[in-house]
Motif scaffolding. Sequence first.
Motif, PDB file in Angstrom:
ATOM      1  N   ILE A 314      -8.345   3.463   3.925  1.00  8.88           N
ATOM      2  CA  ILE A 314      -7.188   4.357   3.886  1.00  8.88           C
ATOM      3  C   ILE A 314      -6.199   3.941   2.799  1.00  8.88           C
ATOM      4  N   ILE A 315      -6.251   2.692   2.369  1.00 12.56           N
ATOM      5  CA  ILE A 315      -5.332   2.207   1.338  1.00 12.56           C
ATOM      6  C   ILE A 315      -5.606   2.881   0.006  1.00 12.56           C
ATOM      7  N   ASP A 316      -6.805   3.398  -0.184  1.00 14.01           N
ATOM      8  CA  ASP A 316      -7.119   4.109  -1.431  1.00 14.01           C
ATOM      9  C   ASP A 316      -6.498   5.499  -1.484  1.00 14.01           C
ATOM     10  N   GLY A 317      -5.942   5.981  -0.381  1.00 13.89           N
ATOM     11  CA  GLY A 317      -5.309   7.294  -0.403  1.00 13.89           C
ATOM     12  C   GLY A 317      -5.057   7.822   0.995  1.00 13.89           C
ATOM     13  N   MET A 318      -3.795   8.111   1.307  1.00 17.47           N
ATOM     14  CA  MET A 318      -3.454   8.663   2.623  1.00 17.47           C
ATOM     15  C   MET A 318      -2.377   9.720   2.455  1.00 17.47           C
ATOM     16  N   ASN A 319      -2.742  10.796   1.800  1.00 12.44           N
ATOM     17  CA  ASN A 319      -1.780  11.839   1.444  1.00 12.44           C
ATOM     18  C   ASN A 319      -1.215  12.588   2.646  1.00 12.44           C
ATOM     19  N   ASN A 320      -1.885  12.533   3.781  1.00 15.75           N
ATOM     20  CA  ASN A 320      -1.479  13.354   4.917  1.00 15.75           C
ATOM     21  C   ASN A 320      -0.411  12.710   5.791  1.00 15.75           C
ATOM     22  N   TYR A 321       0.122  11.555   5.369  1.00 15.01           N
ATOM     23  CA  TYR A 321       1.122  10.859   6.166  1.00 15.01           C
ATOM     24  C   TYR A 321       2.447  10.806   5.419  1.00 15.01           C
ATOM     25  N   SER A 322       3.525  10.787   6.172  1.00 12.93           N
ATOM     26  CA  SER A 322       4.837  10.667   5.553  1.00 12.93           C
ATOM     27  C   SER A 322       4.993   9.287   4.939  1.00 12.93           C
ATOM     28  N   LEU A 323       5.995   9.139   4.083  1.00  6.67           N
ATOM     29  CA  LEU A 323       6.219   7.859   3.412  1.00  6.67           C
ATOM     30  C   LEU A 323       6.473   6.741   4.416  1.00  6.67           C
ATOM     31  N   GLU A 324       7.255   7.016   5.439  1.00  5.25           N
ATOM     32  CA  GLU A 324       7.538   6.001   6.457  1.00  5.25           C
ATOM     33  C   GLU A 324       6.266   5.586   7.183  1.00  5.25           C
ATOM     34  N   LYS A 325       5.425   6.568   7.545  1.00  8.20           N
ATOM     35  CA  LYS A 325       4.181   6.253   8.244  1.00  8.20           C
ATOM     36  C   LYS A 325       3.237   5.455   7.348  1.00  8.20           C
ATOM     37  N   GLN A 326       3.201   5.790   6.067  1.00 10.01           N
ATOM     38  CA  GLN A 326       2.321   5.071   5.156  1.00 10.01           C
ATOM     39  C   GLN A 326       2.715   3.606   5.045  1.00 10.01           C
ATOM     40  N   ALA A 327       4.005   3.349   4.934  1.00  5.55           N
ATOM     41  CA  ALA A 327       4.466   1.958   4.857  1.00  5.55           C
ATOM     42  C   ALA A 327       4.100   1.198   6.130  1.00  5.55           C
ATOM     43  N   LYS A 328       4.227   1.848   7.285  1.00  7.55           N
ATOM     44  CA  LYS A 328       3.872   1.207   8.550  1.00  7.55           C
ATOM     45  C   LYS A 328       2.370   0.947   8.646  1.00  7.55           C
ATOM     46  N   ILE A 329       1.564   1.894   8.189  1.00  8.21           N
ATOM     47  CA  ILE A 329       0.108   1.734   8.264  1.00  8.21           C
ATOM     48  C   ILE A 329      -0.348   0.550   7.413  1.00  8.21           C
ATOM     49  N   VAL A 330       0.227   0.402   6.215  1.00  6.47           N
ATOM     50  CA  VAL A 330      -0.143  -0.721   5.354  1.00  6.47           C
ATOM     51  C   VAL A 330       0.213  -2.045   6.031  1.00  6.47           C
ATOM     52  N   ALA A 332       0.510  -2.610   9.248  1.00 11.31           N
ATOM     53  CA  ALA A 332      -0.404  -2.802  10.378  1.00 11.31           C
ATOM     54  C   ALA A 332      -1.766  -3.302   9.898  1.00 11.31           C
ATOM     55  N   CYS A 333      -2.219  -2.806   8.759  1.00 13.41           N
ATOM     56  CA  CYS A 333      -3.489  -3.276   8.198  1.00 13.41           C
ATOM     57  C   CYS A 333      -3.411  -4.759   7.838  1.00 13.41           C
ATOM     58  N   CYS A 334      -2.259  -5.212   7.330  1.00 12.71           N
ATOM     59  CA  CYS A 334      -2.090  -6.629   7.007  1.00 12.71           C
ATOM     60  C   CYS A 334      -2.102  -7.488   8.269  1.00 12.71           C
ATOM     61  N   VAL A 335      -1.530  -6.978   9.354  1.00 15.55           N
ATOM     62  CA  VAL A 335      -1.558  -7.702  10.630  1.00 15.55           C
ATOM     63  C   VAL A 335      -2.996  -7.844  11.117  1.00 15.55           C
ATOM     64  N   ILE A 336      -3.764  -6.764  11.067  1.00 15.41           N
ATOM     65  CA  ILE A 336      -5.166  -6.817  11.505  1.00 15.41           C
ATOM     66  C   ILE A 336      -5.971  -7.742  10.608  1.00 15.41           C
ATOM     67  N   HIS A 337      -5.683  -7.719   9.313  1.00 18.00           N
ATOM     68  CA  HIS A 337      -6.338  -8.624   8.365  1.00 18.00           C
ATOM     69  C   HIS A 337      -6.187 -10.073   8.818  1.00 18.00           C
ATOM     70  N   ASN A 338      -4.951 -10.503   9.120  1.00 16.18           N
ATOM     71  CA  ASN A 338      -4.723 -11.874   9.570  1.00 16.18           C
ATOM     72  C   ASN A 338      -5.365 -12.136  10.924  1.00 16.18           C
ATOM     73  N   PHE A 339      -5.330 -11.134  11.796  1.00 15.93           N
ATOM     74  CA  PHE A 339      -5.950 -11.283  13.115  1.00 15.93           C
ATOM     75  C   PHE A 339      -7.442 -11.573  12.976  1.00 15.93           C
ATOM     76  N   ILE A 340      -8.130 -10.814  12.139  1.00 18.98           N
ATOM     77  CA  ILE A 340      -9.579 -11.015  11.970  1.00 18.98           C
ATOM     78  C   ILE A 340      -9.863 -12.371  11.343  1.00 18.98           C
ATOM     79  N   LYS A 341      -9.055 -12.761  10.366  1.00 18.96           N
ATOM     80  CA  LYS A 341      -9.268 -14.053   9.711  1.00 18.96           C
ATOM     81  C   LYS A 341      -9.151 -15.200  10.705  1.00 18.96           C
TER      82      LYS A 341
END
Length: 399
Positions: A314-330, A332-341
């Motif tokens: 989704i980081i390659d493109g998420m045009n269907n979300y508002s700017l605030e939602k996009q910042a939150k999604i990114v 959240a992805c970083c949190v999951i990244h650390n969780f998996i590591k």
Amino acid sequence: MALSSHTNHNQDNDNEKVQLYIHAAAALCGVIAYEMEFNMHGRQSIHTSALNGHDYMVKLLNGHYTRIYNKCRMSKRCFQTLCYILAQRGKLRVIRHMSIEEQVMIFLTTVEKNVSNSDCREDYQHSGETISRYVYAVCDAILELTSDFIKPPNFTDVLLQISTNPKYYSFFKDCLGAIDGTHVHGLPVEVADTYRNRKGAVSQNVMAVCDFNMLFTYVVTGWEGSSHDARVLNSVLNDPNSGFPHPPPGKYYLVNAGYANRGGFLAPHRRVPYHVPDARRNLSGPMELFNYRHASLWNVVERTFGVLKKRFCIIDGMNNYSLEKQAKIVMACCVIHNFIKRFDMNDPIFQKFNADGVYEEGNGTGSNQLTQRNTEDMGRVRDSITTAMWAEHESMSYC
């Protein structure tokens, strides 16, 4: 014969017309029958699959381990642990028609496969509104775990990746991690001009600090794509509420040539190339040696971003979300990244990007407004490391 051939041809045409009339009449009857049924029984149901969302999750969790990994880019154990943590913290709760596992899986497949709302509706047999609601709900729940998984670096101990590598120790023993920015594409049309980066694409600028275990220790999202990396860092440093883990005296982060060499931030020598093939073949001086080792260590932040983008399409493109939602999604992805590591040392994507390498970096120009003293102090630190590193290199060459 000519007359006979023409006659047969006309007969064939007549037969084809009759067949067309028959098919048209049948189609018309079908439409009329559908309209009569619609009027009698109401709207036709869309979600008619015998396999609903709950049953779909049961098959995934009880199936081959590769199925769930291919679906959400994490192992079954990691997935179940994440669901357990979210349930124990009270961030998510079971509802009548959807389990916590299904809610989390909807979010993960959305961010990791960048699937559309309609695809999720088909997989889980829920309405589009329900899918969107739980994408946002799980995102917010994961953001509540940010302080648990994105933690400041250890300011006291020498990092293991440095202390165990003679190429870096004792030159970079005071290093805490690496800093860089990356661009996340796809923003709402109304902010296109403000967020257009130097390559002409619409994006948000994301700055991150990571340690040498490929864990994020600080992330800031939502900056305009037109913003220079140095401007983002300056703003964060000047904001007392940013939560940035400022390095204590004597410690520093590695930065690339796009940032200034200043107190707490060690940049490479400018106008000194360290192209990978050239550096490995012939190091002509102390500055090139310093830049080569600096780049090979700083490169961890590029590899960390590589893991993030490889896992979360989704980081390659998420045009269907508002700017605030996009910042939150990114975030959240970083949190999951650390969780998996932290919970899966054998994750295939981390293993792929875990090899040590050197990243080629051009000679950028920073725009920091710094005090002369800070700049000179860090310049002396860089010069002393450069001199010591070259002296060791020369002594080993003569041995």
